[in-house]
Design a protein around this motif. Sequence first.
Motif, mmCIF file in Angstrom:
data_model
loop_
_atom_site.group_PDB
_atom_site.id
_atom_site.type_symbol
_atom_site.label_atom_id
_atom_site.label_comp_id
_atom_site.label_asym_id
_atom_site.label_seq_id
_atom_site.Cartn_x
_atom_site.Cartn_y
_atom_site.Cartn_z
ATOM 1 N N GLN A 109 -6.230 5.055 -13.627
ATOM 2 C CA GLN A 109 -5.195 5.015 -12.716
ATOM 3 C C GLN A 109 -4.860 6.376 -12.218
ATOM 4 O OE1 GLN A 109 -1.632 3.385 -14.543
ATOM 5 N NE2 GLN A 109 -0.846 2.499 -12.541
ATOM 6 N N VAL B 24 0.664 7.273 5.484
ATOM 7 C CA VAL B 24 0.542 7.179 3.946
ATOM 8 C C VAL B 24 -0.527 8.034 3.123
ATOM 9 C CG1 VAL B 24 0.316 5.389 2.071
ATOM 10 C CG2 VAL B 24 1.792 4.810 4.341
ATOM 11 N N SER C 249 2.244 10.863 -5.319
ATOM 12 C CA SER C 249 3.801 10.936 -5.115
ATOM 13 C C SER C 249 4.222 12.440 -4.527
ATOM 14 C CB SER C 249 4.476 11.095 -6.620
ATOM 15 O OG SER C 249 4.275 12.158 -7.424
ATOM 16 N N TRP D 217 -8.848 5.037 -6.774
ATOM 17 C CA TRP D 217 -7.599 5.596 -5.850
ATOM 18 C C TRP D 217 -6.455 4.781 -6.256
ATOM 19 C CZ3 TRP D 217 -11.529 2.615 -3.947
ATOM 20 C CH2 TRP D 217 -11.377 1.444 -3.301
ATOM 21 N N GLY D 218 -5.278 5.371 -6.099
ATOM 22 C CA GLY D 218 -4.027 4.743 -6.379
ATOM 23 C C GLY D 218 -3.048 4.016 -5.251
ATOM 24 N N GLN D 219 -1.937 4.064 -5.603
ATOM 25 C CA GLN D 219 -0.885 3.846 -4.459
ATOM 26 C C GLN D 219 -0.650 5.325 -3.840
ATOM 27 O OE1 GLN D 219 2.496 1.580 -6.565
ATOM 28 N NE2 GLN D 219 1.594 -0.214 -5.648
ATOM 29 N N GLY D 220 -0.494 4.953 -2.464
ATOM 30 C CA GLY D 220 0.007 5.927 -1.690
ATOM 31 C C GLY D 220 1.539 6.468 -1.912
ATOM 32 N N THR D 221 1.565 7.483 -0.996
ATOM 33 C CA THR D 221 3.007 7.958 -0.806
ATOM 34 C C THR D 221 3.107 8.374 0.644
ATOM 35 O OG1 THR D 221 4.567 9.724 -1.612
ATOM 36 C CG2 THR D 221 2.352 10.375 -1.478
ATOM 37 N N TYR E 65 -3.015 8.985 0.122
ATOM 38 C CA TYR E 65 -3.753 8.530 -1.200
ATOM 39 C C TYR E 65 -4.347 9.725 -1.729
ATOM 40 C CZ TYR E 65 -2.636 4.088 1.041
ATOM 41 O OH TYR E 65 -2.008 3.179 1.635
ATOM 42 N N GLN F 45 -1.738 7.990 -9.269
ATOM 43 C CA GLN F 45 -0.656 7.880 -8.597
ATOM 44 C C GLN F 45 -0.155 9.056 -7.832
ATOM 45 O OE1 GLN F 45 1.617 4.937 -8.825
ATOM 46 N NE2 GLN F 45 1.990 6.272 -6.838
#
Length: 125
Positions: A2, A92, A6, A115-119, A94, A4
């Motif tokens: 995972q 966004v 931020s 890859w994970g969720q973006g910010t 990533y 993430q």
Amino acid sequence: VQLQASGGGLVQPGGSLRLSCAASGFTLDEHAVGWFRQAPGKEREGISCSEKNDGDTYYADSVKGRFTISRDNAKNTVYLQMNSLKPEDTAVYYCGADLECTVVGDRVVPLYDSWGQGTLVTVSS
């Protein structure tokens, strides 16, 4: 496995932000790690990539001299320091990881196995 991202937010033009990419389930130092972004209505853009084991780093022309990718292996985290931000940097962001960076000519290709969720980064006055 995972990832993430931020650290995004609203910043004025000319300002700075530092994004973080934290990993769980695997060791970032053993992987290439990169950043890519996607703005509304635009294609995904690879902006930076760092090869594993303190290898080479790559930057898109659009961010060269303004953005810096770095690693903190003790924290299993990769950072993207963004300075002199412009409205066109709004997107966004990533982070992704793979065995190696994909670079074609001078283009950092946003191709990653994980890859994970973006910010969201918004640059506006």
